[in-house]
Motif scaffolding. Structure first.
Motif, short mmCIF file in Angstrom:
data_model
loop_
_atom_site.label_atom_id
_atom_site.label_comp_id
_atom_site.label_asym_id
_atom_site.label_seq_id
_atom_site.Cartn_x
_atom_site.Cartn_y
_atom_site.Cartn_z
N LEU A 136 0.66 -1.25 -0.05
CA LEU A 136 -0.19 0.04 0.00
C LEU A 136 1.17 1.04 -0.28
O LEU A 136 1.83 1.42 1.31
N VAL A 137 0.61 2.19 -1.19
CA VAL A 137 1.06 3.43 -1.27
C VAL A 137 0.36 4.68 -0.72
O VAL A 137 0.81 5.46 -0.62
N TYR A 138 -0.77 4.47 -0.76
CA TYR A 138 -1.54 5.59 -1.00
C TYR A 138 -2.52 5.33 -0.37
O TYR A 138 -3.68 4.68 -1.13
N LYS A 139 -3.68 6.08 -0.01
CA LYS A 139 -5.24 5.56 1.09
C LYS A 139 -5.85 6.76 1.46
O LYS A 139 -4.76 7.54 1.82
N LYS A 140 -7.58 6.37 1.79
CA LYS A 140 -7.54 7.17 2.03
C LYS A 140 -7.79 7.94 3.71
O LYS A 140 -7.13 6.89 4.54
N LEU A 185 -10.52 11.26 7.75
CA LEU A 185 -11.73 12.00 6.53
C LEU A 185 -13.01 10.82 7.20
O LEU A 185 -12.88 9.97 7.34
N THR A 186 -14.15 11.58 7.13
CA THR A 186 -15.43 9.56 7.63
C THR A 186 -16.12 9.78 5.82
O THR A 186 -15.12 9.68 4.97
N ASP A 187 -16.11 8.43 6.53
CA ASP A 187 -16.53 7.85 5.18
C ASP A 187 -18.47 8.42 4.43
O ASP A 187 -18.73 7.43 3.93
N LYS A 188 -18.37 9.64 4.85
CA LYS A 188 -19.79 10.08 4.67
C LYS A 188 -19.53 10.27 2.59
O LYS A 188 -18.01 10.69 2.96
N GLU A 189 -20.27 10.06 2.08
CA GLU A 189 -20.81 10.84 1.20
C GLU A 189 -20.55 12.42 0.91
O GLU A 189 -21.45 12.99 1.37
N GLY A 215 -13.08 18.99 -1.97
CA GLY A 215 -13.13 17.78 -1.50
C GLY A 215 -11.81 17.87 -1.43
O GLY A 215 -11.17 16.24 -0.60
N VAL A 216 -11.15 18.11 -2.69
CA VAL A 216 -8.99 17.70 -3.03
C VAL A 216 -8.85 19.13 -1.85
O VAL A 216 -7.36 18.50 -0.75
N LYS A 229 -10.03 16.63 2.19
CA LYS A 229 -8.44 15.00 1.59
C LYS A 229 -7.33 16.09 2.27
O LYS A 229 -6.41 15.64 2.94
N LEU A 230 -6.84 16.74 1.93
CA LEU A 230 -5.49 18.16 1.93
C LEU A 230 -5.28 18.10 3.44
O LEU A 230 -4.42 17.80 4.07
N GLU A 260 -5.07 15.14 5.97
CA GLU A 260 -4.07 14.40 5.39
C GLU A 260 -2.91 15.58 6.83
O GLU A 260 -2.00 14.46 7.02
#
Lengths: 253, 74
Positions: free
Chosen positions: A12-16, A20-24, A34-35, A38-39, A42
């Motif tokens: 694995l090199v990248y995952k969520k 972040l929550t699992d909510k869409e 969204g980006v 995410k940043l 992270e």
């Protein structure tokens, strides 16, 4: 090599991010919000500050930001996120506080709060998403709308004689003595996304070092508001937004 | 030449088919599926898995964090 041999936990090199929550997310396909969410997730994850970070959500598309990140949040009235963040940071100085605002929030209705929070040098991080229109309400003209840019309330393009000139609020804030780090980035390519992440990390580190206000502007797309596909919106942004909103650090003290 | 081999796993339920990953991929691995997911979007998938180098560019630009990347040194 078979894909099944590659898709293993040890490779694995990248995952969520776990922050972040699992909510869409309710954002449109290809939205820069969204980006940036995410940043931020992270950066919080990598700095290990999830337990002590408090975000201040704006009014605008990002109003539901509190649903998407596993941190404490406070919702602010339209444009008042810097004022609310000031209060939170002053009462809880050990917490990491950031406001997350769009251009209608930070540069229009909240101009006074923004300028005064920056001028006082409040020790907070401000994330500013600038897509040049009011995306949530249907793509109306904002103070940041470019000259000649079409929006639903200026269908023939913004005419400065009638509609005024576009506002470079980030340049304005860079002149204030309270700000320590003012920078402008974008998320149109993977390299740009990585740079934005570095800037956000630096902004949070500045807060740890009590340096004053850090403002990270992210020049963004609004593919629905601009009525383009996400990929085309990115190209349009590079062609039209970047000449007026050039990327790079405006202030770093 | 020691070349890295990669693979991606797309959360096809969450994918909104914005195609930004397809544009960001330097080796043109990603294509949009002919099928649609429950939301009606053509989700992204590996069309040319042999070319993937596991660079994580697609995952970086994905607004909905749908992409998980794996990489091995071949």
């Amino acid at each position: 090599m078979d894909i099944k041999e590659i898709v293993k936990e040890e490779n694995l090199v990248y995952k969520k991010s776990m922050v972040l929550t699992d909510k869409e997310m309710h954002y449109c396909p290809g939205c820069t919000h969204g980006v940036v969410h995410k940043l931020i997730a992270e950066v919080i994850d990598e700095m290990g500050i999830q337990e002590k970070t408090i975000g201040v959500a704006p009014v605008g598309c990002a109003v539901f930001a509190y649903d998407y990140l596993h941190i404490d949040w406070q919702e602010a009235a339209h444009g008042r996120a810097p004022a609310v963040a000031t209060g939170v940071k002053r009462l809880l100085p050990d917490k990491m506080v950031f406001s997350y605002q769009g251009d209608g929030d930070l540069a229009a209705i909240g101009t006074a709060e923004t300028i005064h929070a920056c001028n006082r040098g409040e020790n907070i991080v401000m994330v500013f998403i600038n897509n040049g229109i009011y995306g949530m309400t249907g793509g109306q003209m904002a103070p940041t709308t470019l000259k000649g840019m079409k929006a639903s309330t200026c269908p023939f393009g913004r005419e400065p004689q009638q509609d005024g000139n576009p506002l470079k609020i980030t340049e304005l804030l860079a002149q204030l003595p309270g700000t320590s780090y003012v920078t402008r980035h974008s998320c149109h390519t993977a390299a740009a996304v990585r740079k934005t992440k570095k800037a956000l990390r630096k902004a949070f580190e500045n807060q740890q070092q009590k340096k004053g206000t850090s403002l990270v502007e992210v020049v963004s797309t609004c593919s629905s508001g601009w009525k383009m596909t996400p990929a085309k919106a990115n190209d349009w942004m590079v062609e039209n937004m970047f000449p007026f909103y050039p990327l790079g650090d405006l202030k770093d003290e | 030449m020691a070349k890295a081999k990669g693979a991606i796993v797309v959360d096809t339920v969450k994918c909104k088919g914005c195609e930004l990953c397809m544009v960001a991929c330097p080796t043109k691995v990603i294509e949009m599926a002919r099928e649609v997911n429950a939301k009606g979007f053509h989700y992204s998938q590996m069309g040319n898995p042999e070319a993937c180098i596991g660079c994580t560019n697609c995952a970086m630009v994905c607004p909905d964090s749908c992409i998980t990347v794996y990489k091995v040194k071949a």
